[in-house]
Design a protein around this motif. Structure first.
Motif, PDB file in Angstrom:
ATOM      1  N   ALA A 152       6.089   1.317  -6.155  1.00 62.35           N
ATOM      2  CA  ALA A 152       7.077   2.375  -5.926  1.00 62.35           C
ATOM      3  C   ALA A 152       7.355   3.151  -7.211  1.00 62.35           C
ATOM      4  O   ALA A 152       7.413   4.384  -7.198  1.00 62.35           O
ATOM      5  N   VAL A 153       7.534   2.436  -8.335  1.00 59.51           N
ATOM      6  CA  VAL A 153       7.817   3.108  -9.607  1.00 59.51           C
ATOM      7  C   VAL A 153       6.606   3.925 -10.067  1.00 59.51           C
ATOM      8  O   VAL A 153       6.752   5.055 -10.552  1.00 59.51           O
ATOM      9  N   THR A 154       5.406   3.373  -9.889  1.00 57.63           N
ATOM     10  CA  THR A 154       4.192   4.129 -10.219  1.00 57.63           C
ATOM     11  C   THR A 154       4.090   5.367  -9.339  1.00 57.63           C
ATOM     12  O   THR A 154       3.661   6.429  -9.794  1.00 57.63           O
ATOM     13  N   GLY A 155       4.499   5.227  -8.082  1.00 55.74           N
ATOM     14  CA  GLY A 155       4.520   6.376  -7.183  1.00 55.74           C
ATOM     15  C   GLY A 155       5.482   7.447  -7.642  1.00 55.74           C
ATOM     16  O   GLY A 155       5.204   8.645  -7.517  1.00 55.74           O
ATOM     17  N   LEU A 156       6.634   7.027  -8.195  1.00 54.41           N
ATOM     18  CA  LEU A 156       7.576   7.998  -8.758  1.00 54.41           C
ATOM     19  C   LEU A 156       6.894   8.829  -9.839  1.00 54.41           C
ATOM     20  O   LEU A 156       7.045  10.054  -9.890  1.00 54.41           O
ATOM     21  N   VAL A 196       0.833  -1.202   0.000  1.00 55.18           N
ATOM     22  CA  VAL A 196       0.000   0.000   0.000  1.00 55.18           C
ATOM     23  C   VAL A 196       0.869   1.254   0.000  1.00 55.18           C
ATOM     24  O   VAL A 196       0.681   2.171  -0.801  1.00 55.18           O
ATOM     25  N   SER A 197       1.864   1.293   0.888  1.00 56.02           N
ATOM     26  CA  SER A 197       2.548   2.552   1.179  1.00 56.02           C
ATOM     27  C   SER A 197       3.753   2.849   0.288  1.00 56.02           C
ATOM     28  O   SER A 197       4.172   4.005   0.209  1.00 56.02           O
ATOM     29  N   MET A 198       4.313   1.854  -0.405  1.00 56.57           N
ATOM     30  CA  MET A 198       5.458   2.130  -1.272  1.00 56.57           C
ATOM     31  C   MET A 198       5.089   3.060  -2.424  1.00 56.57           C
ATOM     32  O   MET A 198       5.941   3.743  -2.987  1.00 56.57           O
ATOM     33  N   PHE A 199       3.825   3.079  -2.758  1.00 53.84           N
ATOM     34  CA  PHE A 199       3.321   4.046  -3.740  1.00 53.84           C
ATOM     35  C   PHE A 199       3.629   5.465  -3.284  1.00 53.84           C
ATOM     36  O   PHE A 199       4.100   6.308  -4.055  1.00 53.84           O
TER      37      PHE A 199
END
Length: 512
Positions: free
Chosen positions: A150-154, A92-95
């Motif tokens: 994480a990459v989508t969050g970037l 959930v949070s790595m985004f």
């Protein structure tokens, strides 16, 4: 009527294309909710861990998150079901971690490449992140999903800064607030679509969930090709690059047959202001008294958006509805998404009539009351079955009031509070604050909910009270003000308690 003349096809296309970035942000927020049990079960199979039973009844009779014990008593803690909570919280949070990291580079990439080219380039991150999640079943699913998130969050961290910057700079002053709320409409539309597609008989099942997680890559491809048709920000062309003729051409494309000279004159004032300020770094933003008031306001409104508790609803609404005794919680979650979308549309029309400050304060107070009602409903549910309706109603009202003010306003008010010079740095700092708050809520809420049980929203109610008092004393009204007028208000050493009144006086003296 003048505003309608400015609403051209090119402007509509440009704003629609830009806010597709926020659609992906919303989709990524909501998509992780519905298939939670299916994905956790898959994690368990991959890791050889017994699955979580989040609605088992514990010894005290509360329907709180509990764990099914390992079948082998010799298993150590690292292989116990507790690790599923960690992996799920990271999923959930790595985004938000990705968003935090990239948010600081928004100003640099926006100025280096221009607003449109920057949005084009960062789409590569979205496509890559969605591919990682879409292929999760072909490798260690927990690691691929965490990496993909994480990459989508970037991507979303960059997009959530570039999009408001671009939209505020291409919008005429009369439409800036209404078009600014479209960011939030795109977010809630993304959330709603992800929730509907997450139904078990569609994509939220054991076979199709990787496709569900990776599907927002389609929006990234659409945005990529539509951006090729969009004009660059005339403010960027004129103020940053000094390309007067190109700025005029861009304005004519965006405004139709309107005379661009009035806006060009405003840009010239802004350019002179930016030149006199030199380049404003993030460090200068905090050390200069000139920007201190505006920075504090920007940070607080973004913190309020996340610490209001809304993402606790978005991330964990299904489990909250289960705790409230709802038989089919996923449909209640979709109902929240529908209400969310409808009231975001309403806020588009309200924001230019009622103003930013008043809507923001009304929204925060409404959420505070709803959080208290939600807590009462959850606490008394074991004694009165009808309290489940109180809890459900409070959740819906909580979302409605969020969309009235704290949802859409923080994203565009920061761009309004700062002139061209400090704007990129301010958006980067506010974005980082938003993502950091998002990460804290996403990572910690499940643990806090297990610890506090039905009283978890008391914490959010207390925070909402703080944000309301801050807004009352410090947040200014920016409705109908030029960037120059708003910036001038913050140059005064002190803002009175009613900052809105000062801005009105400022505007009156400027017109005189």
């Amino acid at each position: 009527m003048q505003a309608e003349k400015h609403l051209t096809g090119t402007l509509v296309l440009s704003v629609f294309t830009a806010v597709l970035g926020f659609f992906q942000y919303g989709y990524s927020l909501g998509v992780i909710n519905a298939p939670q049990k299916v994905i956790e079960a898959h994690y368990g199979r991959v890791l050889g861990i017994a699955p979580l039973d989040r609605h088992a009844t514990n010894a005290s009779g509360d329907t709180e998150g509990t764990f099914v014990p390992p079948t082998d008593p010799s298993e150590d803690l690292a292989s116990s079901p507790h690790i599923l909570t960690m992996y799920w919280s990271l999923s959930v949070s790595m985004f938000a971690v990705g968003g935090m990291i990239s948010s600081f580079t928004v100003g640099w990439i926006g100025d280096r490449l221009g607003r449109v080219k920057a949005m084009l380039v960062v789409n590569v991150l979205s496509i890559a992140g969605n591919l990682l999640m879409g292929l999760a079943k072909f490798g260690p699913a927990h690691l691929l999903i965490i990496a993909g998130r994480a990459v989508t969050g970037l991507y979303c961290g960059l997009s959530s800064g570039l999009v408001p910057m671009y939209v505020s700079e291409v919008s005429p002053t009369a439409l800036r607030g209404a078009l600014g709320t479209l960011h939030q409409l795109a977010i809630v539309t993304g959330i709603l679509i992800s929730q509907v597609l997450g139904l078990d008989f569609l994509l939220g099942n054991d076979e199709m969930w990787p496709l569900l997680l990776g599907l927002s890559g389609v929006a990234a491809l659409l945005q990529f090709f539509l951006l090729l048709l969009c004009p660059e920000s005339p403010r960027y062309l004129y103020i940053k690059l000094g390309k007067v003729e190109e700025a005029k051409k861009s304005l004519k494309r965006l405004r139709g047959n309107c005379d661009p000279m009035k806006e060009i004159a405003e840009m010239e004032k802004e350019k002179q202001e930016a030149a006199s300020e030199k380049k404003v770094s993030i460090r200068q933003l905090f050390t200069s008294s000139k920007y201190r008031q505006a920075v504090i306001v920007a940070l607080m409104v973004h913190m309020s958006q996340q610490f209001s508790g809304i993402n606790a609803i978005f991330y964990y609404s299904t489990s909250i509805f289960e705790r409230a005794g709802v038989d089919q919680p996923i449909y209640a979650t979709i109902g929240v998404g529908v209400v969310n979308t409808v009231f975001t549309v309403i806020s588009v029309f309200l924001v230019e009539k009622a103003g930013r400050r008043s809507l923001y304060m009304a929204g925060v107070m409404g959420m505070l009351i709803s959080a208290v009602a939600m807590t009462v409903g959850l606490v008394l549910l074991s004694q009165f079955a009808w309290m489940s309706y109180v809890s459900m109603g409070a959740i819906f009202l909580f979302v409605i009031f969020f969309e009235v003010g704290p949802g859409p306003i923080p994203w565009f008010i920061v761009a309004e509070l700062f002139s061209q010079g400090p704007r990129p740095a301010a958006i980067a700092v506010a974005g980082f604050c938003n993502w950091a708050s998002n990460f804290i809520v996403g990572m910690c809420f499940q643990y806090i909910a297990d610890l506090c049980g039905s009283y978890v929203f008391v914490i959010f109610a207390a925070l909402l009270l703080i944000f309301f008092l801050f807004a009352y004393f410090k947040v200014p009204e920016t409705k109908g003000k030029s960037f120059e007028e708003i910036a001038a208000a913050f140059r005064r050493k002190k803002l009175p308690a009613k900052a809105m009144t000062e801005l009105e006086d400022l505007r009156g003296s400027a017109e005189a």
